[in-house]
Enzyme design. Structure first.
Site, PDB file in Angstrom:
ATOM      1  N   GLY A   1      -4.379   7.922  14.575  1.00 54.06           N
ATOM      2  CA  GLY A   1      -5.561   8.336  13.646  1.00 54.06           C
ATOM      3  C   GLY A   1      -5.080   9.584  13.000  1.00 54.06           C
TER       4      GLY A   1
ATOM      5  N   HIS B   1       4.395   5.960   4.832  1.00 53.84           N
ATOM      6  CA  HIS B   1       4.465   4.516   5.189  1.00 53.84           C
ATOM      7  C   HIS B   1       2.921   4.071   5.264  1.00 53.84           C
ATOM      8  CE1 HIS B   1       3.842   7.610   8.695  1.00 53.84           C
ATOM      9  NE2 HIS B   1       2.809   6.716   8.933  1.00 53.84           N
TER      10      HIS B   1
ATOM     11  N   ASP C   1       8.892  10.352   4.014  1.00 55.98           N
ATOM     12  CA  ASP C   1       7.412  10.142   4.366  1.00 55.98           C
ATOM     13  C   ASP C   1       6.174  10.799   3.406  1.00 55.98           C
ATOM     14  OD1 ASP C   1       5.572   8.345   5.592  1.00 55.98           O
ATOM     15  OD2 ASP C   1       5.838   9.227   7.503  1.00 55.98           O
TER      16      ASP C   1
ATOM     17  N   SER D   1       3.528  12.832   9.993  1.00 56.23           N
ATOM     18  CA  SER D   1       4.514  11.748   9.676  1.00 56.23           C
ATOM     19  C   SER D   1       4.387  10.784  11.178  1.00 56.23           C
ATOM     20  CB  SER D   1       6.119  12.094   9.646  1.00 56.23           C
ATOM     21  OG  SER D   1       6.690  10.973   9.643  1.00 56.23           O
TER      22      SER D   1
ATOM     23  N   SER E   1      -1.988  10.665  11.435  1.00 51.32           N
ATOM     24  CA  SER E   1      -1.023  10.836  10.383  1.00 51.32           C
ATOM     25  C   SER E   1      -1.513  10.820   8.981  1.00 51.32           C
ATOM     26  CB  SER E   1      -0.165   9.117  10.536  1.00 51.32           C
ATOM     27  OG  SER E   1       0.879   9.524  11.671  1.00 51.32           O
TER      28      SER E   1
END
Length: 466
Positions: free
Chosen positions: A333, A217, A246, A351, A335
């Site tokens: 922060g 993402h 992802d 994720s 991910s």
């Protein structure tokens, strides 16, 4: 001109406390979980490190075929426990001879997959997740705090329809989300503000160019990435998959970039990443993140499905499949950052999840093996040193991992509004710089500058907080 060196600095916050010790040179696994061997597990077995247990589980899955019903690592005894549904003595003997503890269970892998299919059809509700828990031989279904009223009733009735002994249902105090904001990070400027995400692992792309993996993402939210808040782009998204999967593959713009295969765990210390590793339920794993630093916990489920509330489609759902479920804490922060083992195995890319590092929660990770398989990348240095430290990755991509169902998961530029924090080159500042729509940042955040922090060492004496 000297070659540019891009160091992995996955998280700029030095970890505090001493919940777990990273000792890569130890002869045995440092996993310190309790004795969670379920009743009914029988037989003596080999003492194994978690990575050895993962390899043995993969071998036994092939040998046992339909009789195999999952496995997990008993971290207290350092043994692999294998579930079987067949009463055939030959099956049990084979597993015991291979070095596993054998446990006979009711639900087959096929039964559990069919139940997961029912959940997908009838209960794909934002704020829900499910994963197979081999320790209970059931599907663990979780609903976050947003699942209430008719949605909760629908989920509950679907779980009940699966029959007794097939699934458990629990509530999570937080809300499932892809994490936002960050520390020592990679940055991008898009219409409406700034985006920042964590760098996961440096890799070599299929064409030999230097690149890195991060969350999918991130890649659908922005195409060009910098190593400083307002700096010039140093890397460009080559592939991005979200939802469905992802992960993103981002190539460095300078083909001579030297991208070391290591994770910066703070205080000038690094852990060398030598191979891609499949997760095993019960093993201890470490997550490095820009907001919260180094944390550890255990893998609690595999092949997890998470239904995030869509950031771009009102009332919609962004479903991600094949994830690793853990009890490692994470916060906005973190991910995109690295999930790895103490002996240098690259396991996952952060994720999303629920909770924080005060109250705990669930965090889900994209398997690295699946991302490598899908992108054709390999771990290790680019810029003429491809493969350095990459290790043997042959056969590392599990066929059941999340690279499977990718329908509709192609490049969805602008679809990922989450601004995950994380890691990157050593010149990036580590303050909390969450995107506020204006791209402004608070340079006085809790992180510290990690410039030059990727100096080589064996990662010993690194501690983490849960």
């Amino acid at each position: 001109m000297p070659k540019r060196k891009a160091a992995i600095a996955v998280g700029g916050v030095a970890a505090l406390g001493a919940a777990a010790l990273l000792l890569p040179n130890a002869n045995a696994s440092q996993d310190k979980g309790g004795d969670d061997t379920a009743s009914g597990a029988t037989g003596s077995a080999k003492t194994l490190k978690a990575t050895q247990a993962s390899d043995l589980a993969a071998q036994l899955q092939k040998i046992l075929g339909d009789a195999f019903a999952g496995s997990y690592y008993d971290s207290g005894k350092q043994k692999l426990v294998v579930n079987v549904v067949s009463g055939d003595n030959n099956v049990i003997v084979q597993a015991k001879k291979a070095g596993a503890i054998v446990r006979q269970v009711k639900n087959s892998t096929g039964d559990l997959k069919a139940a997961a299919g029912t959940l997908k059809t009838k209960a794909t509700i934002p704020g829900t997740s499910w994963a197979v828990d081999p320790r209970t031989n059931k599907i663990q279904v979780t609903a976050d705090s947003t699942v209430t009223g008719a949605k909760w009733n629908r989920l509950q009735s679907t779980v009940q329809s699966l029959g007794s002994g097939m699934a458990t249902l629990k509530k999570s105090a937080g809300a499932f989300k892809t994490f936002v904001s960050g520390g020592d990070a990679i940055f991008s400027q898009v219409q409406g503000g700034g985006v920042r995400c964590s760098l996961g692992f440096n890799v070599t792309a299929a064409d030999g160019s230097p690149a890195f993996l991060t969350a999918g993402h991130c890649g659908v939210a922005a195409k060009d990435w910098s190593d400083s808040q307002n700096g010039q782009p140093i890397a460009t998204v080559d592939q991005a998959k979200f939802p469905g999967n992802d992960f993103s593959l981002v190539k460095y713009n300078d083909a001579t970039t030297q991208a070391p295969s290591e994770v910066n765990t703070g205080n000038g210390q690094t852990v060398n990443i030598t191979q891609a590793a499949d997760a095993t339920v019960g093993e201890t794993v470490f997550r490095m993140g820009s907001t919260t630093g180094l944390h550890d916990g255990q893998v609690t489920g595999l092949d997890a499905t998470v239904n995030f509330a869509s950031e771009t489609v009102p009332g919609g759902t962004d479903t991600v499949n094949g994830l690793i479920q853990t009890n490692v804490c994470a916060e906005p922060g973190d991910s995109g950052g690295s999930l790895f083992t103490q002996d240098g195995g690259a396991v996952g890319l952060t994720s999303g999840g629920s909770g924080d590092c005060t109250s705990g929660g669930e965090t889900f990770f994209q398997p690295v093996t699946a991302a490598l398989q899908a992108t054709g990348a390999t771990l290790g240095n680019g810029g003429g040193n491809a493969g350095n430290g990459a290790g043997d990755q042959s056969g590392s991509a599990a066929p059941s991992a999340s690279a499977g169902d990718q329908s509709g998961a192609g490049d969805q530029s602008g679809a990922g509004g989450d601004q995950i924090g994380g890691s990157a080159a050593p010149s990036a500042s580590a303050g909390d710089q969450s995107g506020d729509g204006s791209g402004s940042a608070d340079p006085s955040g809790s992180g510290s500058d990690q410039s030059g922090a990727a100096s080589a060492n064996d990662g010993s004496s690194l501690t983490s907080t849960r």
